[in-house]
Write a protein that holds these residues in place. Structure first.
Motif, PDB file in Angstrom:
ATOM      1  N   PRO A 255       0.818  -1.221   0.000  1.00  0.00           N
ATOM      2  CA  PRO A 255       0.000   0.000   0.000  1.00  0.00           C
ATOM      3  C   PRO A 255       0.843   1.259   0.000  1.00  0.00           C
ATOM      4  N   GLN A 256       0.315   2.306  -0.577  1.00  0.00           N
ATOM      5  CA  GLN A 256       1.003   3.597  -0.563  1.00  0.00           C
ATOM      6  C   GLN A 256       0.772   4.280   0.780  1.00  0.00           C
ATOM      7  N   LEU A 257       1.839   4.849   1.297  1.00  0.00           N
ATOM      8  CA  LEU A 257       1.762   5.519   2.585  1.00  0.00           C
ATOM      9  C   LEU A 257       1.506   7.009   2.389  1.00  0.00           C
ATOM     10  N   SER A 258       0.749   7.574   3.293  1.00  0.00           N
ATOM     11  CA  SER A 258       0.440   8.998   3.209  1.00  0.00           C
ATOM     12  C   SER A 258       0.637   9.654   4.557  1.00  0.00           C
ATOM     13  N   TRP A 259       1.257  10.819   4.585  1.00  0.00           N
ATOM     14  CA  TRP A 259       1.463  11.550   5.820  1.00  0.00           C
ATOM     15  C   TRP A 259       1.116  13.029   5.665  1.00  0.00           C
ATOM     16  N   ASP A 260       0.460  13.373   4.566  1.00  0.00           N
ATOM     17  CA  ASP A 260       0.082  14.775   4.322  1.00  0.00           C
ATOM     18  C   ASP A 260      -1.136  15.154   5.174  1.00  0.00           C
TER      19      ASP A 260
END
Length: 260
Positions: A255-260
């Motif tokens: 999965p793609q990680l997101s921290w925005d």
């Protein structure tokens, strides 16, 4: 892979296993049927008895039976037999002392990524982990497991594979990030985040209610859990290079990680 493995047997070295393979004895059944003489009659009888135990352990899914008997460099051989039943786990903490606490946990099983946060859903981890056969960590024997046992006051029944000694046996020394670098694994999270920064991110979230800090911490934590699958697959494929039975794997689409 395990039915083609002999080096977990008492009295059979890796070189002896390769000798068996060279004679066409590539499986446990081949050994039973082989008409010639490879070892002394006493040693042959001992190996046949151990193979019966091995078959029973394999049929019952007793992963620890093999992990406890295989040298670190060979422990990845269990991978095909537990694929889809592995919990890749990494934790973050407030520090390294016994008084410190777990802040977040990431659990990845090759398909689904779950995260757990202190003060929110940390207790859910203990229930979720029950559905797996094998727990995989990096340096978890010294770090993750002691914290998990202390936090949940529970010993985990599932088998445990610590990839740190496995990677060291393959010639990859250092922490998880160094292994990633040496094996060409690219991280999704920003460069420069390490364990110390992870502690700082938690304090920013806990003290200042900075939700963006928590998201970045969870992405960092999750990246470590995702990396474990790639390391195990790469270790397994390295071991398979010398095996007469070719069966390679690739890590799943992560999965793609997101921290925005």
């Amino acid at each position: 892979m395990l039915p083609y493995t002999f080096c977990h047997l008492k009295g059979v070295s890796k070189s002896a296993e390769e000798r068996l393979w060279s004679l066409g004895i590539v499986s446990w059944n081949d050994f039973e049927r082989y008409p010639g003489t490879v070892f002394s009659s006493e040693k042959t009888a001992s190996i046949k008895e151990q193979l019966k135990e091995s078959l029973a352990a394999l049929e019952m899914g007793k992963v620890d039976f093999f992990l406890s008997r295989l040298a670190p460099v060979e422990r990845s051989r269990i991978y095909p037999h537990v694929r889809g039943k592995i919990a890749y786990v990494d934790i973050e903490t407030t520090g390294l002392s016994e008084e410190d606490e777990i802040t977040t946990i990431a659990l990845y099983d090759g398909k689904t990524l779950n995260t757990y946060v202190r003060g929110e859903n940390l207790s859910d981890f203990i229930q979720d982990i029950q559905g797996y056969t094998l727990l995989v960590t990096y340096n978890g024997t010294r770090f993750d497991l002691p914290f998990l046992r202390s936090t949940f006051q529970k010993r985990f029944r599932l088998a445990h594979l610590d990839l740190c000694p496995v990677m060291q046996a393959l010639g990859y020394w250092g922490g998880l990030k160094r292994c990633e670098l040496l094996m060409g694994i690219k991280r999704q999270v920003p460069e420069g985040i390490d364990g110390r920064e992870a502690v700082a991110l938690w304090h920013r979230y806990e003290q200042d209610k900075d939700v963006s800090a928590l998201r970045l911490l969870l992405a960092y934590n999750s990246q470590d859990a995702l990396t474990l699958e790639m390391l195990l697959v790469k270790a397994y494929n390295r071991v398979m290079e010398s095996c007469p039975i070719t069966c390679r794997f690739q890590a799943s689409n992560q999965p793609q990680l997101s921290w925005d």
